[in-house]
Design a protein around this motif. Sequence first.
Motif, PDB file in Angstrom:
ATOM      1  N   VAL A 121      14.708  43.913  13.540  1.00  0.00           N
ATOM      2  CA  VAL A 121      14.855  45.330  13.223  1.00  0.00           C
ATOM      3  C   VAL A 121      15.304  45.565  11.785  1.00  0.00           C
ATOM      4  O   VAL A 121      15.221  46.703  11.300  1.00  0.00           O
ATOM      5  CB  VAL A 121      15.814  46.030  14.201  1.00  0.00           C
ATOM      6  CG1 VAL A 121      15.311  45.908  15.630  1.00  0.00           C
ATOM      7  CG2 VAL A 121      17.231  45.492  14.077  1.00  0.00           C
ATOM      8  N   THR A 180      12.470  46.912  10.126  1.00  0.00           N
ATOM      9  CA  THR A 180      12.239  48.330  10.426  1.00  0.00           C
ATOM     10  C   THR A 180      12.976  49.219   9.436  1.00  0.00           C
ATOM     11  O   THR A 180      12.428  50.217   8.954  1.00  0.00           O
ATOM     12  CB  THR A 180      12.700  48.640  11.860  1.00  0.00           C
ATOM     13  OG1 THR A 180      12.052  47.760  12.767  1.00  0.00           O
ATOM     14  CG2 THR A 180      12.384  50.078  12.222  1.00  0.00           C
ATOM     15  N   HIS A 227       7.403  54.114  14.264  1.00  0.00           N
ATOM     16  CA  HIS A 227       8.241  53.026  13.752  1.00  0.00           C
ATOM     17  C   HIS A 227       8.995  52.333  14.879  1.00  0.00           C
ATOM     18  O   HIS A 227       9.075  51.101  14.927  1.00  0.00           O
ATOM     19  CB  HIS A 227       9.233  53.561  12.722  1.00  0.00           C
ATOM     20  CG  HIS A 227       8.681  53.667  11.333  1.00  0.00           C
ATOM     21  ND1 HIS A 227       8.351  52.553  10.584  1.00  0.00           N
ATOM     22  CD2 HIS A 227       8.405  54.749  10.556  1.00  0.00           C
ATOM     23  CE1 HIS A 227       7.902  52.940   9.402  1.00  0.00           C
ATOM     24  NE2 HIS A 227       7.918  54.265   9.357  1.00  0.00           N
ATOM     25  N   VAL A 228       9.569  53.129  15.795  1.00  0.00           N
ATOM     26  CA  VAL A 228      10.363  52.546  16.881  1.00  0.00           C
ATOM     27  C   VAL A 228       9.485  51.722  17.811  1.00  0.00           C
ATOM     28  O   VAL A 228       9.816  50.577  18.158  1.00  0.00           O
ATOM     29  CB  VAL A 228      11.096  53.657  17.659  1.00  0.00           C
ATOM     30  CG1 VAL A 228      11.742  53.094  18.922  1.00  0.00           C
ATOM     31  CG2 VAL A 228      12.148  54.311  16.778  1.00  0.00           C
ATOM     32  N   SER A 251       8.369  48.523  16.111  1.00  0.00           N
ATOM     33  CA  SER A 251       9.467  47.578  15.967  1.00  0.00           C
ATOM     34  C   SER A 251       9.800  46.900  17.287  1.00  0.00           C
ATOM     35  O   SER A 251      10.060  45.690  17.336  1.00  0.00           O
ATOM     36  CB  SER A 251      10.701  48.288  15.417  1.00  0.00           C
ATOM     37  OG  SER A 251      11.796  47.405  15.319  1.00  0.00           O
ATOM     38  N   VAL A 252       9.805  47.666  18.380  1.00  0.00           N
ATOM     39  CA  VAL A 252      10.109  47.083  19.685  1.00  0.00           C
ATOM     40  C   VAL A 252       9.039  46.064  20.074  1.00  0.00           C
ATOM     41  O   VAL A 252       9.363  44.984  20.587  1.00  0.00           O
ATOM     42  CB  VAL A 252      10.236  48.193  20.751  1.00  0.00           C
ATOM     43  CG1 VAL A 252      10.337  47.593  22.148  1.00  0.00           C
ATOM     44  CG2 VAL A 252      11.453  49.061  20.463  1.00  0.00           C
ATOM     45  N   ALA A 292       9.670  43.001  18.070  1.00  0.00           N
ATOM     46  CA  ALA A 292      10.870  42.314  18.551  1.00  0.00           C
ATOM     47  C   ALA A 292      10.565  41.514  19.817  1.00  0.00           C
ATOM     48  O   ALA A 292      11.005  40.365  19.963  1.00  0.00           O
ATOM     49  CB  ALA A 292      11.986  43.322  18.818  1.00  0.00           C
ATOM     50  N   ALA A 350      16.462  46.046  22.176  1.00  0.00           N
ATOM     51  CA  ALA A 350      15.579  46.243  21.026  1.00  0.00           C
ATOM     52  C   ALA A 350      15.425  47.725  20.698  1.00  0.00           C
ATOM     53  O   ALA A 350      15.440  48.120  19.522  1.00  0.00           O
ATOM     54  CB  ALA A 350      14.211  45.612  21.305  1.00  0.00           C
ATOM     55  N   THR A 395      16.751  49.320  17.228  1.00  0.00           N
ATOM     56  CA  THR A 395      15.701  49.891  16.389  1.00  0.00           C
ATOM     57  C   THR A 395      16.052  51.299  15.945  1.00  0.00           C
ATOM     58  O   THR A 395      15.859  51.666  14.776  1.00  0.00           O
ATOM     59  CB  THR A 395      14.356  49.885  17.137  1.00  0.00           C
ATOM     60  OG1 THR A 395      13.980  48.542  17.435  1.00  0.00           O
ATOM     61  CG2 THR A 395      13.270  50.518  16.285  1.00  0.00           C
TER      62      THR A 395
END
Length: 263
Positions: free
Chosen positions: A82, A85, A115-116, A119-120, A123, A160, A164
């Motif tokens: 993250v 991110t 973005h979230v 990123s997850v 991850a 995550a 994030t």
Amino acid sequence: MSALSLAVRDSTTMLRRNLLHARRYPSMTLNLLLTPVMLLLLFVYLFGDVMSAGIGGAGADRSAYIAYIVPGILLMTIGSTVVGTAVSVSNDMTEGIIARFRIMSIHRGSVLVGHVAGSVLQAVLSVVLVGAVAVAIGFRSRDAGALEWLAAFGLLVLFAVALTWIAVGMGLISPNAEAAGNNAMPMILLPLLSSAFVPVDAMPGWFQPVAEYQPFTPAIETLRGLLLGSGIGDNGWLAVAWCLALAVLGYFWSTSKFDRDPA
């Protein structure tokens, strides 16, 4: 088309955009992924025999420490991922792309949701890759059935999501990408100050509260209990409470900052 359909469509588009960026510029993801892998190999092969004797008793082989350390490394992997991110969000804010998005007919929150979600996904993929390395060097889950594995995966995803949203907030308040990376460094440092590498009761007395009362330790102990069959105690609900609190805090922090920022 309903407002919900528009939000889902635009968020999916932003998710695809972020995944394409990650694929075209993989160097940051690889650098952040190498940190937990190198720590895993370093601690197992340099300190594994000594630490196994301390954790499993005299005569315990290296596998005892591999089993102990892997849950912490998996959560450290999420913390490392993250950081990217925060840097990505800061780049969007400072390079003018957000200003262009604001004048386009798209759902306002889709930029952050993209973005979230991206990123997850990164991850989770990073956790799978690090987990594969752990299995290759000898990690084996004991007494974990399908339900325990599902609960462990759910905890990793929830953790995550929480980290994030915090990383997105850090990216939004940072004046540039370098500052965003520095602001997000606690995501990597906090696992080092938790029960990831040594038990809390083996630490100096004055330091034990620092290790115990932070989000990583209950999450690590819960993951350890699920995968290794050890007791979870109060750590399960503490880990979930930390995740929910951080996710809510990060969400409101990020959205309020994004809505206020005219850039």
